[in-house]
Write an enzyme that holds these catalytic residues in place. Structure first.
Site, PDB file in Angstrom:
ATOM      1  N   ARG A  75      -3.318   3.672  17.052  1.00  0.00           N
ATOM      2  CA  ARG A  75      -3.979   2.728  16.645  1.00  0.00           C
ATOM      3  C   ARG A  75      -4.756   2.144  17.846  1.00  0.00           C
ATOM      4  NH1 ARG A  75      -1.838  -3.282  17.593  1.00  0.00           N
ATOM      5  NH2 ARG A  75      -3.629  -4.332  16.978  1.00  0.00           N
ATOM      6  N   HIS A 119     -10.059  -6.603  19.282  1.00  0.00           N
ATOM      7  CA  HIS A 119      -8.866  -7.175  20.196  1.00  0.00           C
ATOM      8  C   HIS A 119      -9.543  -7.904  21.138  1.00  0.00           C
ATOM      9  CE1 HIS A 119      -4.663  -5.544  21.047  1.00  0.00           C
ATOM     10  NE2 HIS A 119      -4.805  -6.337  22.097  1.00  0.00           N
ATOM     11  N   GLU A 164      -3.754 -10.188  16.681  1.00  0.00           N
ATOM     12  CA  GLU A 164      -3.113 -11.283  17.138  1.00  0.00           C
ATOM     13  C   GLU A 164      -3.997 -12.516  17.297  1.00  0.00           C
ATOM     14  OE1 GLU A 164      -1.089 -10.120  20.719  1.00  0.00           O
ATOM     15  OE2 GLU A 164       0.080  -8.791  19.964  1.00  0.00           O
ATOM     16  N   ASN A 285       3.509  -7.370  15.163  1.00  0.00           N
ATOM     17  CA  ASN A 285       3.625  -7.057  16.462  1.00  0.00           C
ATOM     18  C   ASN A 285       4.590  -7.932  17.040  1.00  0.00           C
ATOM     19  OD1 ASN A 285       0.997  -5.798  16.231  1.00  0.00           O
ATOM     20  ND2 ASN A 285       0.001  -7.018  17.660  1.00  0.00           N
ATOM     21  N   TYR A 287       7.659  -9.006  20.254  1.00  0.00           N
ATOM     22  CA  TYR A 287       7.881  -8.848  21.542  1.00  0.00           C
ATOM     23  C   TYR A 287       9.163  -9.651  21.806  1.00  0.00           C
ATOM     24  CZ  TYR A 287       3.721  -6.084  22.376  1.00  0.00           C
ATOM     25  OH  TYR A 287       2.850  -5.057  22.297  1.00  0.00           O
ATOM     26  N   GLU A 347       2.818  -3.228  16.875  1.00  0.00           N
ATOM     27  CA  GLU A 347       3.261  -3.039  18.488  1.00  0.00           C
ATOM     28  C   GLU A 347       4.504  -3.475  18.635  1.00  0.00           C
ATOM     29  OE1 GLU A 347       0.616  -5.589  21.020  1.00  0.00           O
ATOM     30  OE2 GLU A 347      -0.957  -4.772  19.830  1.00  0.00           O
TER      31      GLU A 347
HETATM   32  O1  IFM Z   1      -1.050  -5.975  25.858  1.00  0.00           O
HETATM   33  C1  IFM Z   1      -0.953  -6.754  24.789  1.00  0.00           C
HETATM   34  C2  IFM Z   1      -1.689  -6.518  23.771  1.00  0.00           C
HETATM   35  O2  IFM Z   1      -2.834  -6.564  24.197  1.00  0.00           O
HETATM   36  C3  IFM Z   1      -1.593  -7.272  22.683  1.00  0.00           C
HETATM   37  N1  IFM Z   1      -0.097  -7.621  22.247  1.00  0.00           N
HETATM   38  C4  IFM Z   1       1.050  -7.833  23.434  1.00  0.00           C
HETATM   39  C5  IFM Z   1       0.679  -6.527  24.488  1.00  0.00           C
HETATM   40  C6  IFM Z   1       1.657  -6.764  25.644  1.00  0.00           C
HETATM   41  O3  IFM Z   1       1.597  -8.139  26.194  1.00  0.00           O
END
Ligand code: IFM
Length: 432
Positions: A75, A119, A164, A285, A287, A347
């Site tokens: 990706r 992005h 995002e 995505n 985190y 992600e």
């Molecule tokens: O690096 C970023 C990415 O650009 C978008 N999602 C989170 C990643 C880590 O912070």
């Protein structure tokens, strides 16, 4: 580890601005991030992405690394200002040609390209004309989507219009910590709506050029209220609406959560059908969860953010909470039921230093275990993309956080696979 379904797509993710470099080459126009980096004090380390990982010149080497890794998918994002230097009008043949060659080289290596059209690197001219606070940017984006789609859809199966939008709205327009550096607080919210509109219009534009599989890549966090008090729960509901459902609800249900309607442009309802253009997959995505409490005395906002405590932290300061992935996937199932398309984790990754990165191996192992549980609980997840292939430019934090499976020496640009690279390679070898 639990087995994953046949055909599960294992991959890695990157984005144009974070790795390409060559910001003044090949006819590329100026993006908001070039401008932001050149503004003193905006990037904590004073760095910029003029060279980054030099992927623009070294993409063949990076594809060779991906072949060694054994990923099925890559990706990456297309830089809008490379293709249309001022965000509208003439196409820069050299810029579009770069992505054409990249896609050819990936196909030759047997790696499926997964293309994100945007992005965060808005052409500066478009930002000067209002950026994502202007409805017009959504129409320009649909034209750009058609241009890229027309050129690449014969070889690219998976398409993602925007990465995002919540992060750009929040950090770029509400808080001013990312480009374009506006600090408008809740007045930033129309940017979210126009990005949603851009998403929907791009889906239709991509359909018109026969793109096969179209989805999204939204950043999501389960929201954790500080206590179970009615006030904290209400604050968490409000934050959940702003951070998660403001994107998913219009895309999947064609409506906004009631908490956010007050922030939208007056004519938002006219756009809902366009935004809800049917999707083939939904990209998550993930985190970390986000803590939240009722606003304290004198705080005019509807919620207060709270740090999540009691978990290990990455070097970027993110709490490591693998189960948050399982939790959020459950929330998606409950909220959208049969309206939820198949999911890709577009992600997932962490910043840790060093090439002997046992923390990253543990992180990936634990997140994949959580993902396996989500599958057992009924989530239809079709792929997982590690963020990121390479260490890269982490926005306002510069090159300090290192997210790569591959270490990049920013003086020599030498690539060195980390221990996690070999761990992932072995996992994928077993999965084939
Ligand atoms: O690096 C970023 C990415 O650009 C978008 N999602 C989170 C990643 C880590 O912070």
């Amino acid at each position: 580890m639990r087995g994953f379904p046949d055909g599960f797509l294992w991959g890695v993710s990157t984005s144009a601005f974070q790795i390409e470099g060559a910001t003044r080459e090949g006819g590329r126009g100026v993006s908001v991030w070039d401008t932001f980096c050149a503004t003193p004090g905006k990037i904590h380390t004073g760095e910029n992405a003029d060279v980054a990982c030099d992927h623009y010149h070294r993409y063949a080497e990076d594809i060779a690394l991906m072949s060694e890794l054994g990923v099925g998918g890559y990706r990456f994002s297309v830089a809008w200002p490379r293709v249309q230097p001022s965000g509208s009008g003439p196409v820069n043949a050299e810029g579009l040609g770069f992505y054409d060659s990249l896609v050819d080289a990936l196909c030759e290596a047997g790696i499926r390209p997964v293309v994100t059209l945007y992005h965060w690197d808005t052409p500066q001219d478009l930002e000067d004309a209002g950026g994502w606070l202007s409805r017009d940017t959504a129409y320009r984006f649909a034209e750009y989507a058609a241009i890229v789609g027309e050129r690449l859809a014969d070889r690219v199966e998976h398409w993602i219009p925007l990465n995002e939008p919540v992060v750009e709205t929040l950090y770029g327009y509400a808080l001013g910590e990312y480009a374009p550096g506006k600090a408008l607080l809740f007045d930033a919210m129309p940017a979210a709506h126009f990005q949603n509109l851009a998403h929907g219009l791009a889906v239709s534009a991509l359909r018109s050029v026969n793109a096969k599989s179209i989805g999204s890549a939204n950043n999501h966090s389960p929201i954790w209220p500080a206590t179970q008090s009615a006030a904290d729960l209400e604050a968490a509901e409000h934050l959940g609406a702003v951070a998660n459902w403001m994107y998913t609800d219009p895309m999947l249900l064609g409506r906004y959560p009631e908490q956010v309607i007050q922030y939208l442009p007056d004519d938002f309802a006219d756009d809902l059908t366009a935004i809800a253009a049917p999707l083939d997959f939904y990209g998550v995505n993930y985190y970390e969860p986000q803590g939240c409490a009722a606003p304290g005395e004198g705080n005019p906002l509807p919620f207060e953010l709270r740090a999540i405590e009691g978990y290990p932290l990455t070097t970027n300061g993110s709490p490591v909470v693998p189960d948050g992935l399982r939790e959020f996937l459950g929330q998606l199932r409950t909220r959208y039921e049969d309206k939820l398309p198949p999911i890709y984790i577009t992600e997932s990754g962490c910043s840790f230093d060093g090439v002997h990165d046992k923390e990253r191996i543990q992180y990936l192992q634990d997140h994949l275990a959580a993902l396996g549980q989500a599958l057992d609980e009924g989530s239809d997840v079709r792929g997982y993309f590690v963020w990121s292939l390479l260490d890269n430019f982490e926005w306002s934090k510069g090159y300090q956080p290192r997210f790569g499976l591959v270490h990049v020496d920013y003086c020599t640009l030498a690539r060195t696979p980390k221990d996690s690279f070999y761990w992932y390679r072995d996992l994928l070898g077993g999965a084939r």
